[in-house]
Design an enzyme around this catalytic site. Sequence first.
Site, mmCIF file in Angstrom:
data_model
loop_
_atom_site.group_PDB
_atom_site.id
_atom_site.type_symbol
_atom_site.label_atom_id
_atom_site.label_comp_id
_atom_site.label_asym_id
_atom_site.label_seq_id
_atom_site.Cartn_x
_atom_site.Cartn_y
_atom_site.Cartn_z
ATOM 1 C CD GLU A 142 -4.059 -5.960 4.092
ATOM 2 O OE1 GLU A 142 -4.917 -5.194 4.565
ATOM 3 O OE2 GLU A 142 -2.839 -5.718 4.115
ATOM 4 C CD GLU A 163 -3.127 -0.923 2.144
ATOM 5 O OE1 GLU A 163 -2.973 -0.127 3.078
ATOM 6 O OE2 GLU A 163 -4.177 -1.573 1.980
HETATM 7 C C1 NOJ Z 1 -4.554 -2.398 5.046
HETATM 8 C C2 NOJ Z 1 -3.228 -2.554 5.719
HETATM 9 O O1 NOJ Z 1 -2.348 -3.208 4.861
HETATM 10 C C3 NOJ Z 1 -3.295 -3.271 7.047
HETATM 11 O O2 NOJ Z 1 -2.077 -3.095 7.677
HETATM 12 C C4 NOJ Z 1 -4.462 -2.725 7.854
HETATM 13 O O3 NOJ Z 1 -4.493 -3.247 9.136
HETATM 14 C C5 NOJ Z 1 -5.739 -3.058 7.111
HETATM 15 N N1 NOJ Z 1 -5.728 -2.387 5.831
HETATM 16 C C6 NOJ Z 1 -7.020 -2.632 7.841
HETATM 17 O O4 NOJ Z 1 -7.069 -1.248 7.910
#
Ligand code: NOJ
Length: 491
Positions: free
Chosen positions: A383, A188
């Site tokens: 994710e 990200e």
């Molecule tokens: C994206 C992130 O990569 C992760 O670290 C985070 O906990 C989750 N989103 C939830 O916000």
Amino acid sequence: MAVAASARAAGKAGDAKTGGKADKAAAFPKDFLWGVATAAYQVEGAANEDGRGASVWDTFCRKKGAVFEGNSGETACDHYHRFKDDVALMKTLGVKSYRFSVSWTRVLPNGVGAVNGKGLDFYSRLLDELGKAGITPMCTVFHWDYPEALYKRGGWLNRDSADWFAEYAGLLADKFSDRVKLWVTQNEPQCFIGLGHLDGVHAPGDKLKFGDYLLAGHNGMRAHAKAVQAMRAHAKDPKATKIGYVLAAQITQPASDKPEDVEAARAAIFAVNGRHEWNNAWWTDPVVLGKYPEDGVAEYGKDMPKFKPSDLDEMKQPIDFLGLNIYKADTYRRGGDGKPEHLPIPDGYPRAGSDWQTITPASLYWGPRFFYDRYKLPLSITENGLAVRDQVFLDGKVHDPQRIDFMHRYLSELSRAIKDGVPVGSYYAWSLLDNFEWADGYKQRFGLVYVDYQTQKRVPKDSFDWYRKVIASNGKMLAEKTAVPVTKVTP
Ligand code: NOJ
């Protein structure tokens, strides 16, 4: 391997109503990687043990008011000491793959130079444990915990930061590519560059001028590309090594299935407008297509960083898959002027524990579909998950029907995308454990397993058992009737 299999399926995308190699009933390919994900700073703890160096997150957490109730990742889920128990939980869950990240400063306390053997040893033991459990690792090289020592040398604003990152990535490939074949360079960029260097709400907490923020982003993408080269050079088996890049995918969905609304959503998902980090093309086009998107270049004008023309060629290193972190979508239709029109979220629309997340299952259909159409790369859903204010009930269990309903709806949409020929090889639920949710501290719980942070007791939630059954049926269970009809939730 799933990613490679998806690449083969990708060739059939045009006519693949049958879903390529997918099992018809389930839609999911036989070698689909069902997984769970975590990240080092969010779960490991042991921040001051065995020679780990400081990261910008250690420092940021000490800043007054920076993190919810002054929480930090100093202890987190104590995964550093409990990783064997956590791998045992994954084995019970039946996951095929585990996506985790390495703490840069655990293995290189100063970011470059002297290597910390004890840090390497931790990941080596973790990989061996995963191997024994038959779980395929997906290793993220960088998930936000940037070395404080390198930040003091200018961090991402320093042009050398790309070489620092390549040194680190090369070291990981050298030490672990005997056991790790699936890699992610960075997680990200929108967040570690944008939230960290433009908005100042994540570490290191900077609010740079827009041009400097763009420069940090430029060096971040150069770093990704140099890491790809270094990792391929050090990989024990370069052919089997699959390297990806993960986005905080900003998804759009059409207000209806009408072609004009679909095209409006497609235009919106890759548009760069507004002086903020929340877009896709700025962070993906240079890396995959070797150029910055024209609308962004025009909008950012004189703030565009000055760089060598050869940077763009270097930034475009062949990668094997794109990782999409998908949580929600914004809705678009074709407006009266023919341009994409953003539809506001209706009052009272369903939301997650985290305010930024609306419950929009079709994001797992349209997101993969639009990304595949533009970038033509195999995809991984690296994710997807839901924050719920979970608690242990009087019966000692953690009942989380919202999460089950959420996953059921979202995974059904993913299965629809795969049936339509989009090559998605893996899905990682965020997260295995409740963990340190960055600036939200321990307020938000995303885990399939509840963590009592006082005792470190793990309690698998109802969703853990539900996901176990989904995995065991390779997704077929999703087609079963449920008490709650699985309808599309679309504003
Ligand atoms: C994206 C992130 O990569 C992760 O670290 C985070 O906990 C989750 N989103 C939830 O916000």
